[in-house]
Design an enzyme around this catalytic site. Structure first.
Site, PDB file in Angstrom:
ATOM      1  N   CYS A  45     -36.736 -13.983   5.038  1.00  0.00           N
ATOM      2  CA  CYS A  45     -35.808 -12.873   4.889  1.00  0.00           C
ATOM      3  C   CYS A  45     -36.495 -11.515   5.034  1.00  0.00           C
ATOM      4  O   CYS A  45     -37.440 -11.218   4.306  1.00  0.00           O
ATOM      5  CB  CYS A  45     -35.143 -12.963   3.516  1.00  0.00           C
ATOM      6  SG  CYS A  45     -34.068 -11.571   3.138  1.00  0.00           S
ATOM      7  N   TRP A  78     -29.972 -20.052  -1.885  1.00  0.00           N
ATOM      8  CA  TRP A  78     -31.389 -20.288  -1.616  1.00  0.00           C
ATOM      9  C   TRP A  78     -31.921 -21.331  -2.593  1.00  0.00           C
ATOM     10  O   TRP A  78     -31.589 -21.310  -3.780  1.00  0.00           O
ATOM     11  CB  TRP A  78     -32.192 -19.001  -1.792  1.00  0.00           C
ATOM     12  CG  TRP A  78     -31.899 -17.928  -0.787  1.00  0.00           C
ATOM     13  CD1 TRP A  78     -31.024 -16.890  -0.936  1.00  0.00           C
ATOM     14  CD2 TRP A  78     -32.499 -17.778   0.514  1.00  0.00           C
ATOM     15  NE1 TRP A  78     -31.034 -16.108   0.188  1.00  0.00           N
ATOM     16  CE2 TRP A  78     -31.930 -16.627   1.100  1.00  0.00           C
ATOM     17  CE3 TRP A  78     -33.442 -18.504   1.235  1.00  0.00           C
ATOM     18  CZ2 TRP A  78     -32.274 -16.175   2.365  1.00  0.00           C
ATOM     19  CZ3 TRP A  78     -33.801 -18.062   2.499  1.00  0.00           C
ATOM     20  CH2 TRP A  78     -33.218 -16.918   3.053  1.00  0.00           C
ATOM     21  N   VAL A 111     -25.603 -14.730  -3.332  1.00  0.00           N
ATOM     22  CA  VAL A 111     -26.892 -15.023  -3.971  1.00  0.00           C
ATOM     23  C   VAL A 111     -27.979 -14.629  -2.979  1.00  0.00           C
ATOM     24  O   VAL A 111     -28.201 -15.330  -1.984  1.00  0.00           O
ATOM     25  CB  VAL A 111     -26.994 -16.504  -4.365  1.00  0.00           C
ATOM     26  CG1 VAL A 111     -28.369 -16.819  -4.922  1.00  0.00           C
ATOM     27  CG2 VAL A 111     -25.910 -16.845  -5.385  1.00  0.00           C
ATOM     28  N   THR A 112     -28.614 -13.517  -3.227  1.00  0.00           N
ATOM     29  CA  THR A 112     -29.509 -12.921  -2.246  1.00  0.00           C
ATOM     30  C   THR A 112     -30.941 -12.830  -2.756  1.00  0.00           C
ATOM     31  O   THR A 112     -31.203 -12.851  -3.958  1.00  0.00           O
ATOM     32  CB  THR A 112     -29.024 -11.505  -1.876  1.00  0.00           C
ATOM     33  OG1 THR A 112     -29.064 -10.667  -3.050  1.00  0.00           O
ATOM     34  CG2 THR A 112     -27.611 -11.531  -1.321  1.00  0.00           C
ATOM     35  N   VAL A 113     -31.857 -12.748  -1.802  1.00  0.00           N
ATOM     36  CA  VAL A 113     -33.239 -12.390  -2.081  1.00  0.00           C
ATOM     37  C   VAL A 113     -33.505 -11.066  -1.374  1.00  0.00           C
ATOM     38  O   VAL A 113     -32.906 -10.792  -0.328  1.00  0.00           O
ATOM     39  CB  VAL A 113     -34.226 -13.468  -1.565  1.00  0.00           C
ATOM     40  CG1 VAL A 113     -34.154 -14.709  -2.411  1.00  0.00           C
ATOM     41  CG2 VAL A 113     -33.997 -13.814  -0.095  1.00  0.00           C
ATOM     42  N   TYR A 176     -28.087  -7.702  12.796  1.00  0.00           N
ATOM     43  CA  TYR A 176     -27.065  -8.589  12.243  1.00  0.00           C
ATOM     44  C   TYR A 176     -25.688  -8.236  12.795  1.00  0.00           C
ATOM     45  O   TYR A 176     -24.855  -9.117  13.026  1.00  0.00           O
ATOM     46  CB  TYR A 176     -27.063  -8.504  10.714  1.00  0.00           C
ATOM     47  CG  TYR A 176     -28.220  -9.219  10.065  1.00  0.00           C
ATOM     48  CD1 TYR A 176     -28.085 -10.519   9.591  1.00  0.00           C
ATOM     49  CD2 TYR A 176     -29.461  -8.593   9.921  1.00  0.00           C
ATOM     50  CE1 TYR A 176     -29.141 -11.181   9.003  1.00  0.00           C
ATOM     51  CE2 TYR A 176     -30.533  -9.246   9.343  1.00  0.00           C
ATOM     52  CZ  TYR A 176     -30.371 -10.544   8.881  1.00  0.00           C
ATOM     53  OH  TYR A 176     -31.426 -11.201   8.311  1.00  0.00           O
TER      54      TYR A 176
END
Length: 332
Positions: A45, A78, A111-113, A176
């Site tokens: 990422c 993730w 749900v992100t990093v 993106y």
């Protein structure tokens, strides 16, 4: 970060939800404290890569541990499929989403990093990726290593912020917008904005080694994480195909300069990057086939950017090698 979008024709990134800050002055409920938090990232990422680089450059490894999610995930989020027993060894969770729901049992956002998790409670403190790296530079100063560079110098902050905003809209998020556009007009608009911005950045960097001042700053970190992924995934997978990075002489040399700088290239795992984009975005790549190329050896070739002057770390020094558990495979 996971790419999520609205139902519109144009790609619109959903905002992050847990945006509280970790501060040194007690202005938030999350105080800066060594050993209290774990930074959860994924090598794949670019948004997480920013925090990995800044943590490395500032020498925060001893006070802020790092968990690394694997390149593959499913609708549950993730996951730590590269760790023993498929669980993060510190947090004990299989999916990062578990830490989000500890923070908010009814959580239904992305749900992100990167995400910073309080180890004792297992709760996500923040996933505010735009502010996180700035706070590592400004709130964690008591724990910076000797010789840490100033990545967000006060006298240049307005200029850095202006560049960061343009780069975010047209480049970081722009790739993106190309890749996930649902219509030709939206794709065309994003494509033109992307390459217009890259042309402008190329012109700027033709006569200066770094984007702002004569040292590496937050602006360089934010641009570079997209450039380093460009030929491996964005050129083909996201249809950003006017040129490869390797065909844009100034940006290619600039990117190699930073890649060969401690704290940048030593955070990159190209195989995980490709596994993620080609393996997870099944709407774009339904076969799941991961390409074997490109040839990576060009990243190690001379760049000649030293002739422009500049002091990569200012009055500071390069970071030492990464901890053994955080090392990435070398290019061969």
């Amino acid at each position: 970060m996971t790419a999520t979008q609205s139902s519109n024709e144009a790609f619109e990134r959903e905002p992050v939800s847990l945006t509280e800050r970790i501060t040194a002055d007690g202005s938030s409920r999350w105080p800066v404290e060594p050993g209290r938090y774990r930074l959860v990232v994924a090598r794949a990422c670019p948004w997480a890569n920013r925090s990995v680089i800044v943590r490395r450059l500032l020498g925060l490894e001893p006070v802020l541990s790092m968990g690394i999610a694997g390149p593959l995930h499913d609708e549950r989020s993730w996951r730590f499929h590269l760790d023993p027993d498929n669980r993060d060894p510190v947090l004990g969770v299989e999916y990062l989403g578990e830490a989000y729901r500890k923070a908010d049992p009814g959580y239904d956002g992305g749900v992100t990093v990167p995400a910073v998790v309080e180890i004792a409670s297992g709760k996500v403190a923040t996933n505010g990726f735009q502010q996180l790296t700035l706070d590592l530079s400004t709130q964690w100063t008591a724990y910076h290593r000797d010789g840490a560079p100033d990545l967000y110098p006060e006298e240049h902050r307005a200029e850095i912020d202006e560049i960061n905003q343009a780069v975010y809209e047209d480049v970081n998020n722009g790739v993106y917008k190309c890749g996930f556009a649902k219509g030709q007009a939206s794709y065309d608009h994003a494509y033109r904005a992307l390459f217009d911005r890259l042309d402008a950045l190329s012109e700027r960097l033709a006569t200066r080694r770094f984007l702002v001042g004569d040292t590496i700053t937050e602006a360089d970190v934010r641009l570079w994480v997209t450039l380093v992924r460009f030929d491996a995934v964005y050129h083909g997978h996201f249809k950003c195909n006017r040129q490869k990075l390797a065909e844009m002489p100034v940006l290619w040399a600039y990117s190699r300069d930073l890649f060969q700088t401690p704290g940048f290239g030593d955070t990159i795992d190209f195989e995980q990057i490709k596994q993620h984009y080609y393996g997870v975005h099944t709407d774009i790549n339904p076969s799941g086939i991961v390409p074997l190329g490109p040839d990576l050896r060009g990243w190690l070739t001379p760049h000649g950017r030293e002739a422009l002057g500049g002091r990569p770390f200012g009055n500071g020094t390069p970071p030492g090698p990464p901890p053994e558990a955080e090392r990435v495979p070398p290019i061969s």
